[in-house]
Design an enzyme around this catalytic site. Sequence first.
Site, PDB file in Angstrom:
ATOM      1  N   HIS A 228     -14.107  25.865 -20.499  1.00  0.00           N
ATOM      2  CA  HIS A 228     -14.952  25.145 -19.532  1.00  0.00           C
ATOM      3  C   HIS A 228     -15.200  23.692 -19.969  1.00  0.00           C
ATOM      4  CE1 HIS A 228     -18.257  23.981 -16.951  1.00  0.00           C
ATOM      5  NE2 HIS A 228     -19.095  23.980 -17.983  1.00  0.00           N
TER       6      HIS A 228
ATOM      7  N   HIS B  17     -20.938  19.199 -24.033  1.00  0.00           N
ATOM      8  CA  HIS B  17     -22.089  19.215 -23.127  1.00  0.00           C
ATOM      9  C   HIS B  17     -22.897  20.506 -23.115  1.00  0.00           C
ATOM     10  CE1 HIS B  17     -19.546  21.218 -20.013  1.00  0.00           C
ATOM     11  NE2 HIS B  17     -20.701  21.622 -19.511  1.00  0.00           N
ATOM     12  N   ASP B  18     -22.277  21.629 -23.479  1.00  0.00           N
ATOM     13  CA  ASP B  18     -23.035  22.886 -23.469  1.00  0.00           C
ATOM     14  C   ASP B  18     -23.423  23.360 -24.866  1.00  0.00           C
ATOM     15  OD1 ASP B  18     -23.412  23.405 -20.776  1.00  0.00           O
ATOM     16  OD2 ASP B  18     -21.432  24.336 -20.533  1.00  0.00           O
TER      17      ASP B  18
ATOM     18  N   GLU C 157     -27.311  23.444 -25.364  1.00  0.00           N
ATOM     19  CA  GLU C 157     -27.872  24.419 -24.438  1.00  0.00           C
ATOM     20  C   GLU C 157     -27.574  25.857 -24.867  1.00  0.00           C
ATOM     21  OE1 GLU C 157     -29.488  23.757 -21.598  1.00  0.00           O
ATOM     22  OE2 GLU C 157     -29.231  25.505 -20.305  1.00  0.00           O
ATOM     23  N   ASP C 158     -26.339  26.104 -25.287  1.00  0.00           N
ATOM     24  CA  ASP C 158     -25.899  27.492 -25.465  1.00  0.00           C
ATOM     25  C   ASP C 158     -25.708  27.946 -26.906  1.00  0.00           C
ATOM     26  OD1 ASP C 158     -25.871  27.656 -22.747  1.00  0.00           O
ATOM     27  OD2 ASP C 158     -23.726  27.315 -22.523  1.00  0.00           O
TER      28      ASP C 158
ATOM     29  N   ASP D 274     -18.872  18.726 -14.367  1.00  0.00           N
ATOM     30  CA  ASP D 274     -19.313  20.075 -14.729  1.00  0.00           C
ATOM     31  C   ASP D 274     -19.416  20.937 -13.472  1.00  0.00           C
ATOM     32  OD1 ASP D 274     -20.412  22.120 -16.321  1.00  0.00           O
ATOM     33  OD2 ASP D 274     -22.463  21.405 -15.972  1.00  0.00           O
TER      34      ASP D 274
HETATM   35 MN    MN Z   1     -21.241  23.291 -18.161  1.00  0.00          MN
END
Ligand code: MN
Length: 752
Positions: A65, A90-91, A94-95, A157
Site C-alpha cells: 500500500h 505515511h502509515d 499510525e499502525d 492514499d
Molecule cells: Mn494509507
Amino acid sequence: MDKSDMQNPINPDEIMIQNEFEKLKSDYLKSNHRQKIELITKAFNFANHAHNGVKRRDGTPYIMHPLAVALICCNGMGLGSTSICSALLHDVVEDTDFTVEDIKNMFGEKIAQIVNGLTKISGGIFGDQASEQAENFRRLLLTMNSDIRVILIKIADRLHNMRTLGSMRSDKQFKIAGETLYIYAPLAYRLGLFTIKSELEDLSFKYEHPEDYASIHDKLAQTEEARNTLFEYFAEPVRDKLDKMGLKYEMRARVKSAYSIWHKMQAKGVLFEDIYDLYAVRIVFEPLPDVDDKNLCWDIYSAITDIYQIRPERIRDWVGRPKTNGYQALHLTVMGPNGQWIEIQIRSHRMNDIAEKGLAAHWKYKEKNKEIEEDTELDKWVNTITEILESPDPNALDFLDTIKLDLFSSDISVFTPKGDIKTLPQGATALDFAYSLHTDIGNKCIGAKVNHRLVPLSHRLTSGDQIEILTSRSQEPQPEWLSFVATAKARAKIDAVLKRTRKEGAKKGEEKVLAAFNKAGIETNSSKIDKLALYFGFPKREDFYYSVEKGNVMIPDNIKKIVKDKADSTWLKSVRQALRFGTKDSTEVAVEPDKEKPTFDKTKPYILSEGTYNLNYEVASCCKPIPGDDALGFINDDGKVVVHKRSCPIAMKLKASFGNRILTTEWSSHKTASFEATLEVKGIDTLGVLSTMTKVISDEFNVNIQHLLIEANDGVFEGKIKLKVHSVEDIQRLCVTLSKIKNVKSVGRVAE
Ligand code: MN
C-alpha cells in the site's frame, strides 16, 4: 539491493515487494528530480521492516500500500523524494510502534512533519469512529497552509484505497465511495489533478451504481469503432496542415469518463445515445524554439478553422488567462464532417503536464517565515480557505457546503472601475465582488453599478462586466444575503457578523427573561428556563432569548404557572420528542418509556420489506426512492432506517459525515405498499393522445394517477404524471407501453 533484502529470495511476497520497489526506483530515476535514491531506499527498507508480517484485507503484504501511494505521488503528481519518502512512511506512526520522533531522527524534520500531518488527519478514515469526516476534512485543509504535500499524499492514499475498495465490507464501500465523491474528487480538481479526479469519480461511480457503470462501459465499447472511423476522417486534413507548418504534435480522441457521461445523462435526463460530445480531440504540441507557446496555440487554432466551421460562442481561452487551478489550454468547438460539433483542446507539453499532474507539481513549497515569491492563483485560494477555517466556530456541515462552493466552481473574470481584473466563481453576485475587494466593502454594500447601470446586490455577474460598488456607513449584513451569495468568502463573512449580532441580541433577551423571573418572584435555574423556552417552542435557549429581544415572543405575567405546571421531567422529554418528530401540537404526544434502540448487523444488507401493516423502513422525503432503485439506508436518531437513493445529494452528505450510520440495503418484493413516482411524457399534440395515455395507465396497469399536468404548445405537448406504483419494474413497463402509443415521443421518470 543490500544483503538484508536477499534473506529469503524464494518467498513470493518478498519478490512482489521487491519488484514494486524496483518499479518505484526506475520511475523516480526517469523523473526530473534530484536523484536521492539512497534516501528513498532507506525509507522503503524502514517501512518494509515496520509493517513486516502485516497484511491488508485483500491478503497482500501491507507494504504494498505505501509503495503504491509513493508510485502515485511519483508518476501521477510528479512529486520528488521528500514526498515519496513521506508516502512510504505515511502509515508507520499510525499502525506501528514507531513514533514521529523516530522518523525525525532518521529522515529529518521535514519528512517527520509531513508524516505527522498525515497521521493526524488519518484518524479513522478506515476505522469505525469515522463519523466526523467533516471535522477530519477541516483538519486536512488546515494542514494545507503549512505544507500542501500533506494533502497531495492524502489524495494519493485515498486513490489507492479506492482502487482496492473491492475487499472492503459493502457498507464501508458506500461510505468511502461517498466521501471520495463528496470531498476528495473536488479537492483533486481544485488542485488541478485532473487524471486523478476522474479516476476517483469513476471508482466511486463503479461502487455506487455498478449496473449503470457496466452498461456505459459496454456501450462505449460497442461504439468505439464508429467513433474511431469518424475521428480519422476528421483528423486527416488537420494533420496535413499541421505537418506543413513543421509542428511536432500528438492528436488523439479522448473519450469522456464513464462518470461524466452518467452525470450528464442524469443532469439532462437524456439517454447515452443522446450524448453527442462523447469525446474531445486533444492536440499536444512540442514548443518551437523562437515561438511563444501562446502564439502556437492560436496558429493551430487558425489552421483548424480554415478547414472546419467554428462555433464562435464556444471558444475558451485559458491560455491567456489560466483557470484558478492552473489549467491552461485553448478550447474550440467546430462542426465535424458528419455535421456534429466536436470540441478540440490545444495545449503545449508543459500545459498538458500541468493539466494532468496539477499545478501542485510545480508548486514551490513554502517554508514558514520566508517571503512568498509569487502570489499564484492557488496561493490565493489556499489563503481564502484558511480565512474561512479561522473564522469562529464553523458548523461542520455548513462548513463543508461552504468549501464545496469554492471547490467545484468554474470561473468568470470581471473588472474594477480602474480596470483591475478579478476572478470569481460562476454565479457570483455583485455582493460577492464587494466581499472579494474587502470585508468592510462587503459589509457596507448597498448596491452596485454594473457596466454603469444600477443593479441590486443579488445581481449575477458575467465575464467581462465592469463593477462599481456603492456603500453606506449605516448598512449591516442581512440574513437574506446568505441566500444569494456564491463565494465561500462572502458567506463566511456574512455568517460571522450575523452570528455576532444574534449573540448580542440573545444576550439582551436573556436579561429580559431573567427580569421576568425576578418580577414573578421565581428563582431561576437552567431547567426552568428550558421549560419556558420549550413552552414557546424553542429547543435552544439562545433562539428563545433572541426571539424575546426581537419582540417575536412576549413573555406573559403568569410565567409562574408555565414553569411550575407539569413540572416533572417526563413532560419535558415528551415536548423534546415532539420537536424532534416535528409534531406541531406537543400536548398530543404520549410519553413513551425509553425503548432500547435496535442494533444492526452491518455485515449483511438490510432487507427492506413490507410487513402485514408496516414497512420496516421510511422513505426519505428528499429523493423518494421506490423498490428497485439503487438505494442505501441511514439509521436516524430514533434507530429507524431511512432509505435514500444512492445519488441523493442529502444521502451523499450523510455518507460523508455520519458514515457509520450507513447501511447497505436490498429490496424484497413489494406487493401492497405503493410509492410515488413522476413520469415525464413528450409528444405531438393530437386528438386522443391524452385519453389513450390515461386509459392505458388506469386500465392496463391498474395504477392510480394522482396528478396530471399537461402543457401543449405549437402542436407539441409536455406532461408530468404523478402516480403510485409498487416498484421500478412497474415504471419500466409503463414507460415501454406508453412510448408505443402513437404520437408519444418520449417517456421517462423524473425527480419531481
Ligand atoms: Mn494509507
